[in-house]
Design a protein around this motif. Structure first.
Motif, PDB file in Angstrom:
ATOM      1  N   LYS A  79       8.261  -0.665   1.496  1.00  0.00           N
ATOM      2  CA  LYS A  79       7.357  -1.357   2.415  1.00  0.00           C
ATOM      3  C   LYS A  79       7.025  -2.764   1.919  1.00  0.00           C
ATOM      4  CE  LYS A  79       4.122   1.812   1.887  1.00  0.00           C
ATOM      5  NZ  LYS A  79       4.726   2.633   0.812  1.00  0.00           N
ATOM      6  N   SER A  80       6.558  -2.846   0.668  1.00  0.00           N
ATOM      7  CA  SER A  80       6.147  -4.161   0.156  1.00  0.00           C
ATOM      8  C   SER A  80       7.334  -5.101   0.017  1.00  0.00           C
ATOM      9  CB  SER A  80       5.476  -4.024  -1.210  1.00  0.00           C
ATOM     10  OG  SER A  80       4.286  -3.290  -1.094  1.00  0.00           O
ATOM     11  N   LEU A  81       8.438  -4.598  -0.497  1.00  0.00           N
ATOM     12  CA  LEU A  81       9.608  -5.476  -0.659  1.00  0.00           C
ATOM     13  C   LEU A  81      10.059  -6.027   0.689  1.00  0.00           C
ATOM     14  CD1 LEU A  81      11.835  -3.616  -3.302  1.00  0.00           C
ATOM     15  CD2 LEU A  81      10.444  -5.665  -3.642  1.00  0.00           C
ATOM     16  N   ALA A 139      -0.918  -7.165   6.242  1.00  0.00           N
ATOM     17  CA  ALA A 139      -1.887  -6.619   5.287  1.00  0.00           C
ATOM     18  C   ALA A 139      -1.200  -5.492   4.518  1.00  0.00           C
ATOM     19  CB  ALA A 139      -3.113  -6.119   6.033  1.00  0.00           C
ATOM     20  N   ASP A 140      -0.942  -5.730   3.250  1.00  0.00           N
ATOM     21  CA  ASP A 140      -0.212  -4.740   2.447  1.00  0.00           C
ATOM     22  C   ASP A 140      -1.201  -3.865   1.684  1.00  0.00           C
ATOM     23  OD1 ASP A 140       1.505  -3.239   0.943  1.00  0.00           O
ATOM     24  OD2 ASP A 140       2.551  -4.919   0.016  1.00  0.00           O
ATOM     25  N   GLU A 141      -1.426  -2.669   2.172  1.00  0.00           N
ATOM     26  CA  GLU A 141      -2.395  -1.735   1.588  1.00  0.00           C
ATOM     27  C   GLU A 141      -3.665  -2.447   1.154  1.00  0.00           C
ATOM     28  OE1 GLU A 141      -0.832   1.710  -0.055  1.00  0.00           O
ATOM     29  OE2 GLU A 141       1.114   0.824  -0.451  1.00  0.00           O
ATOM     30  N   PRO A 142      -4.323  -3.111   2.088  1.00  0.00           N
ATOM     31  CA  PRO A 142      -5.478  -3.938   1.710  1.00  0.00           C
ATOM     32  C   PRO A 142      -6.670  -3.116   1.257  1.00  0.00           C
ATOM     33  CG  PRO A 142      -5.332  -3.791   4.091  1.00  0.00           C
ATOM     34  CD  PRO A 142      -4.110  -3.103   3.545  1.00  0.00           C
TER      35      PRO A 142
HETATM   36 MG   LIG Z   1       3.791  -1.538  -1.792  1.00  0.00          MG
END
Ligand SMILES: [Mg+2]
Ligand SMILES: Nc1ncnc2c1ncn2[C@@H]1O[C@H](COP(=O)(O)OP(=O)(O)OP(=O)(O)O)[C@@H](O)[C@H]1O
Length: 332
Positions: free
Chosen positions: A60-62, A191-194
């Motif tokens: 997800k983040s990448l 928003a990445d796991e904010p």
């Molecule tokens: Mg991540």
């Protein structure tokens, strides 16, 4: 788009963002490339809120860092296109990308602690973003910064501008980062796991805040989380990732009512941990595949209760049925 102006709608009526065949890899010890994102496709319409969910390590983040062109070495984009408003972000030169980042697309990260500079006031950090993208005076930048802080629910915003990050609580720091992200009124907020680093009550407040900003300002949102229930409350559509691929994608109601991919069904059954920060899900038996050890077929096949021979041999394509897309040989 003009050289300095904000990107305007392409007028084609297409999605705001369209990720096509995105791949991210690392050079491995033996000189080969190990892929962590293996051909991701999905779109986000203007003003739409999309949740990207999946366990730790699903890419997800990448994927989002690749969209923002913020991947750090040794990760790099090895394929695909990221169409934003009709142009491929991956093909832009760095100066044009810098103009888009923070102005048209902004990102909020998981850890508010490390995303703020401890040596600069909150106000300085927000005004820096504003002045990087807009020709405004210092006073005007400060006014915009105060307005942004107020918009994210920080009281006495004018005074708070002079505070340093350590004077803010974790929840307020996350709010300040969101204020920084929306200061230039982007059209897309990632928003990445904010909420991961925050306690449960504050998590809920941040989720509500993002939903509110999206509604009031019309900003499209990509909300990344482990927690399907949490994102389902505020998104229109859910994209489920596993093993560097999209395994299911569709409107939140359809996903909640009748998910077709077994992994989505299991994610849905995971009860979030209500006593502390949401950590990796533990309710699904087994572990996600390790990088460089991806099964040849469906990445979920080793853990799937419905596995058949075909699942082990060949990766199912992502196919559309009604409003859902899913990649499964034995859809539920
Ligand atoms: Mg991540
Ligand atoms: N710099 C790196 N070097 C090597 N492997 C990496 C690097 N960054 C990420 N990875 C690996 O790539 C895979 C995908 O990572 P990514 O951060 O995108 O996962 P994620 O879905 O965001 O997970 P999480 O929910 O834990 O944030 C993981 O297996 C991770 O270990």
């Amino acid at each position: 788009m003009s050289g300095t102006g904000r990107m305007e709608g392409s007028g084609t009526g297409g999605p705001l963002l369209r990720i096509e065949g995105l791949r991210v890899g690392f050079r491995s010890a033996d000189g080969g490339v190990v892929e962590a994102v293996r051909g991701v496709d999905f779109s986000v319409a203007a003003g739409e809120a999309v949740g990207v969910v999946g366990e730790s390590g699903s890419g997800k983040s990448l994927s989002m860092l690749a969209v923002m062109r913020l991947l750090g070495s040794p990760a790099r984009t090895t394929g695909g296109r990221v169409m934003f408003d009709g142009q491929d972000l991956l093909a832009l030169d760095e100066a044009r990308m810098r103009a888009i980042r923070g102005r048209d697309i902004a990102m909020v990260f998981q850890d508010p602690q490390s995303s703020l500079n401890p040596a600069l006031t909150i106000g300085r950090q927000i005004t820096d973003v504003v002045r990087a993208h807009r020709q405004v005076s210092g006073a005007e930048a400060r006014r915009i910064a105060a307005e942004s802080l107020e918009r994210v629910g920080i009281r006495d915003a004018g005074k708070r501008l002079d505070a340093y990050p350590h004077e803010f609580s974790g929840g307020m720091r996350q709010r300040a980062l969101i204020a920084m992200a929306i200061a230039c009124r982007p059209r897309l907020l990632i928003a990445d796991e904010p909420t991961t680093a925050l306690d449960v009550t504050v998590q809920a407040q941040i989720v509500d805040l993002i939903a509110e900003l999206r509604r009031d300002l019309g900003i499209a949102v990509i909300f990344i989380s482990h927690n399907l229930q949490l994102v389902a409350e505020i998104v229109d559509r859910v994209v489920v990732m596993y093993g560097g691929k999209v395994v299911e994608d569709g409107p939140v109601e359809a996903i909640e009512l009748r998910p077709r991919h077994p992994y989505t069904g299991l994610l849905q059954a995971c009860v979030p941990n209500l006593t502390g920060p949401v950590g990796p899900l533990v309710a699904i038996e087994g572990a996600p595949p390790r990088l460089g050890r991806m099964p040849q077929g469906c990445p979920f096949s080793p853990r799937c209760p419905h596995v058949v021979e075909a699942c082990i041999e060949e990766m199912p394509p992502l196919e559309r049925e009604a409003e859902l897309r899913f990649a499964c040989w034995r859809p539920q």
